[in-house]
Motif scaffolding. Sequence first.
Motif, PDB file in Angstrom:
ATOM      1  N   ARG A 197     -10.732 128.598  43.842  1.00 10.46           N
ATOM      2  CA  ARG A 197     -10.074 129.809  43.365  1.00 10.46           C
ATOM      3  C   ARG A 197     -10.591 130.238  42.004  1.00 10.46           C
ATOM      4  NH1 ARG A 197      -3.936 128.285  43.688  1.00 10.46           N
ATOM      5  NH2 ARG A 197      -3.789 130.220  42.454  1.00 10.46           N
ATOM      6  N   ILE A 198     -11.033 129.288  41.154  1.00  8.83           N
ATOM      7  CA  ILE A 198     -11.533 129.655  39.837  1.00  8.83           C
ATOM      8  C   ILE A 198     -13.059 129.727  39.816  1.00  8.83           C
ATOM      9  CG2 ILE A 198      -9.536 128.702  38.665  1.00  8.83           C
ATOM     10  CD1 ILE A 198     -11.144 126.244  37.980  1.00  8.83           C
ATOM     11  N   GLY A 199     -13.689 129.544  40.966  1.00 12.92           N
ATOM     12  CA  GLY A 199     -15.129 129.732  41.072  1.00 12.92           C
ATOM     13  C   GLY A 199     -15.976 128.560  40.629  1.00 12.92           C
ATOM     14  N   VAL A 200     -15.400 127.361  40.520  1.00 10.58           N
ATOM     15  CA  VAL A 200     -16.178 126.201  40.093  1.00 10.58           C
ATOM     16  C   VAL A 200     -17.071 125.694  41.217  1.00 10.58           C
ATOM     17  CG1 VAL A 200     -16.032 123.808  39.280  1.00 10.58           C
ATOM     18  CG2 VAL A 200     -14.486 125.542  38.367  1.00 10.58           C
ATOM     19  N   VAL A 201     -16.591 125.769  42.444  1.00  7.05           N
ATOM     20  CA  VAL A 201     -17.381 125.327  43.592  1.00  7.05           C
ATOM     21  C   VAL A 201     -17.635 126.520  44.500  1.00  7.05           C
ATOM     22  CG1 VAL A 201     -16.469 122.980  43.512  1.00  7.05           C
ATOM     23  CG2 VAL A 201     -15.328 124.689  44.902  1.00  7.05           C
ATOM     24  N   SER A 202     -18.512 126.300  45.474  1.00  8.16           N
ATOM     25  CA  SER A 202     -18.903 127.369  46.388  1.00  8.16           C
ATOM     26  C   SER A 202     -17.688 127.945  47.095  1.00  8.16           C
ATOM     27  CB  SER A 202     -19.891 126.817  47.416  1.00  8.16           C
ATOM     28  OG  SER A 202     -20.137 127.760  48.418  1.00  8.16           O
ATOM     29  N   THR A 203     -17.706 129.266  47.293  1.00  6.42           N
ATOM     30  CA  THR A 203     -16.575 129.926  47.939  1.00  6.42           C
ATOM     31  C   THR A 203     -16.942 130.581  49.262  1.00  6.42           C
ATOM     32  OG1 THR A 203     -17.046 131.907  46.623  1.00  6.42           O
ATOM     33  CG2 THR A 203     -15.398 130.369  45.772  1.00  6.42           C
ATOM     34  N   GLY A 204     -18.074 130.250  49.844  1.00  4.31           N
ATOM     35  CA  GLY A 204     -18.394 130.790  51.163  1.00  4.31           C
ATOM     36  C   GLY A 204     -19.798 131.318  51.287  1.00  4.31           C
ATOM     37  N   PRO A 205     -20.068 132.042  52.368  1.00  3.64           N
ATOM     38  CA  PRO A 205     -21.430 132.501  52.667  1.00  3.64           C
ATOM     39  C   PRO A 205     -22.088 133.300  51.555  1.00  3.64           C
ATOM     40  CG  PRO A 205     -20.008 132.791  54.573  1.00  3.64           C
ATOM     41  CD  PRO A 205     -19.116 132.377  53.446  1.00  3.64           C
ATOM     42  N   LEU A 206     -21.352 134.187  50.866  1.00  2.00           N
ATOM     43  CA  LEU A 206     -21.972 134.990  49.829  1.00  2.00           C
ATOM     44  C   LEU A 206     -22.472 134.142  48.672  1.00  2.00           C
ATOM     45  CD1 LEU A 206     -19.659 138.140  49.687  1.00  2.00           C
ATOM     46  CD2 LEU A 206     -21.890 137.884  50.797  1.00  2.00           C
ATOM     47  N   GLN A 207     -21.882 132.962  48.494  1.00  5.96           N
ATOM     48  CA  GLN A 207     -22.343 132.059  47.441  1.00  5.96           C
ATOM     49  C   GLN A 207     -23.757 131.560  47.725  1.00  5.96           C
ATOM     50  OE1 GLN A 207     -20.407 131.671  44.876  1.00  5.96           O
ATOM     51  NE2 GLN A 207     -21.497 130.129  43.679  1.00  5.96           N
ATOM     52  N   MET A 208     -24.172 131.640  49.001  1.00  5.36           N
ATOM     53  CA  MET A 208     -25.514 131.217  49.363  1.00  5.36           C
ATOM     54  C   MET A 208     -26.587 132.038  48.659  1.00  5.36           C
ATOM     55  SD  MET A 208     -25.005 128.718  51.494  1.00  5.36           S
ATOM     56  CE  MET A 208     -23.674 128.372  50.351  1.00  5.36           C
ATOM     57  N   LEU A 209     -26.230 133.240  48.215  1.00  4.72           N
ATOM     58  CA  LEU A 209     -27.202 134.089  47.537  1.00  4.72           C
ATOM     59  C   LEU A 209     -27.595 133.542  46.167  1.00  4.72           C
ATOM     60  CD1 LEU A 209     -25.699 137.606  48.366  1.00  4.72           C
ATOM     61  CD2 LEU A 209     -27.613 136.456  49.500  1.00  4.72           C
ATOM     62  N   LEU A 210     -26.828 132.588  45.652  1.00  4.38           N
ATOM     63  CA  LEU A 210     -27.086 132.056  44.314  1.00  4.38           C
ATOM     64  C   LEU A 210     -27.834 130.736  44.329  1.00  4.38           C
ATOM     65  CD1 LEU A 210     -23.593 132.797  42.689  1.00  4.38           C
ATOM     66  CD2 LEU A 210     -25.611 134.271  42.824  1.00  4.38           C
ATOM     67  N   THR A 211     -28.237 130.259  45.494  1.00  5.51           N
ATOM     68  CA  THR A 211     -28.916 128.976  45.588  1.00  5.51           C
ATOM     69  C   THR A 211     -30.417 129.148  45.377  1.00  5.51           C
ATOM     70  OG1 THR A 211     -29.230 129.173  47.982  1.00  5.51           O
ATOM     71  CG2 THR A 211     -27.179 128.157  47.206  1.00  5.51           C
ATOM     72  N   ALA A 212     -31.097 128.033  45.077  1.00  7.72           N
ATOM     73  CA  ALA A 212     -32.559 128.063  44.948  1.00  7.72           C
ATOM     74  C   ALA A 212     -33.207 128.426  46.268  1.00  7.72           C
ATOM     75  CB  ALA A 212     -33.060 126.698  44.462  1.00  7.72           C
ATOM     76  N   ALA A 213     -32.604 127.991  47.376  1.00 11.83           N
ATOM     77  CA  ALA A 213     -33.144 128.324  48.691  1.00 11.83           C
ATOM     78  C   ALA A 213     -33.129 129.826  48.923  1.00 11.83           C
ATOM     79  CB  ALA A 213     -32.348 127.603  49.785  1.00 11.83           C
ATOM     80  N   SER A 214     -32.050 130.487  48.531  1.00 17.77           N
ATOM     81  CA  SER A 214     -31.966 131.933  48.706  1.00 17.77           C
ATOM     82  C   SER A 214     -32.970 132.661  47.822  1.00 17.77           C
ATOM     83  CB  SER A 214     -30.551 132.414  48.390  1.00 17.77           C
ATOM     84  OG  SER A 214     -29.628 131.905  49.325  1.00 17.77           O
ATOM     85  N   MET A 215     -33.208 132.143  46.628  1.00 20.52           N
ATOM     86  CA  MET A 215     -34.207 132.747  45.745  1.00 20.52           C
ATOM     87  C   MET A 215     -35.585 132.721  46.395  1.00 20.52           C
ATOM     88  SD  MET A 215     -35.605 131.357  42.083  1.00 20.52           S
ATOM     89  CE  MET A 215     -36.370 129.967  42.946  1.00 20.52           C
ATOM     90  N   VAL A 216     -35.965 131.542  46.887  1.00 19.22           N
ATOM     91  CA  VAL A 216     -37.266 131.420  47.558  1.00 19.22           C
ATOM     92  C   VAL A 216     -37.292 132.274  48.818  1.00 19.22           C
ATOM     93  CG1 VAL A 216     -38.777 129.809  48.779  1.00 19.22           C
ATOM     94  CG2 VAL A 216     -37.748 129.148  46.594  1.00 19.22           C
ATOM     95  N   ALA A 217     -36.180 132.320  49.543  1.00 19.47           N
ATOM     96  CA  ALA A 217     -36.138 133.101  50.776  1.00 19.47           C
ATOM     97  C   ALA A 217     -36.355 134.589  50.496  1.00 19.47           C
ATOM     98  CB  ALA A 217     -34.800 132.891  51.482  1.00 19.47           C
TER      99      ALA A 217
END
Length: 232
Positions: free
Chosen positions: A133-153
């Motif tokens: 709820r406070i955003g410390v851990v991943s909150t779902g699919p949209l959080q995938m956009l912030l990963t290193a994998a998404s950057m490379v993708a």
Amino acid sequence: MDEPADPLARQLALSALTTEQFNLQTARMGTIAEANGRSALYLGTLSSAVIAIAFVGQANQLGDSFYLFALTLLPPVFLLGVFSYLRLVQTSIEDLVYAVGSFRIRQYFLRLDPAAVPFFPQTDPQGIAKLERIGVVSTGPLQMLLTAASMVACINAIVGGVTVALAVRSLLDAAVSVAAVTGAVVALLFATLFFVYQVRRFRRAAAVVPELFEGESPGMPGWSGRMGRREG
């Protein structure tokens, strides 16, 4: 987790858990280091390829040699990006699995002395929900956009689109506008495929991770509650 009744067995269990927690933290650092290394390798290779293509383009004035060189160099870079992306997705999942193991060990340590509980953030399923709820851990699919994998993708999707655009311009002698639109569509298609693949991998892991441990488990941070609602 049942605590050993024998004091010696309990001491040995605490020693083993402490060692395991240290191993999990070391493994997490290893996944982060590998992710940084693979991302840097891909970006460095791509930068070198772009510089080489720019030099050839200046020397050849965008002639046949330029297209031949670019279409020879960009596909291997794209494949390197695909392989890097797939491994980065794996390291992201590995990191979260190690985090779940560390959370469980922390919860066991907290049960040993209730007086220490207020000084540690709760990492049981209810605590994970609060951290979400406070955003410390991943909150779902949209959080995938912030990963290193998404950057490379995303970068690799652009590389794939540019490669297709150059191929359409060179091999089919299409107009620049047609080649640009085709490349943009292909880039969006690649980006969508990468994103969907990553989300599916995380959902699959979220369903399996709780089965790795006996008893109540926080599951994959950011996905446990969502998986429960979907299964319900």
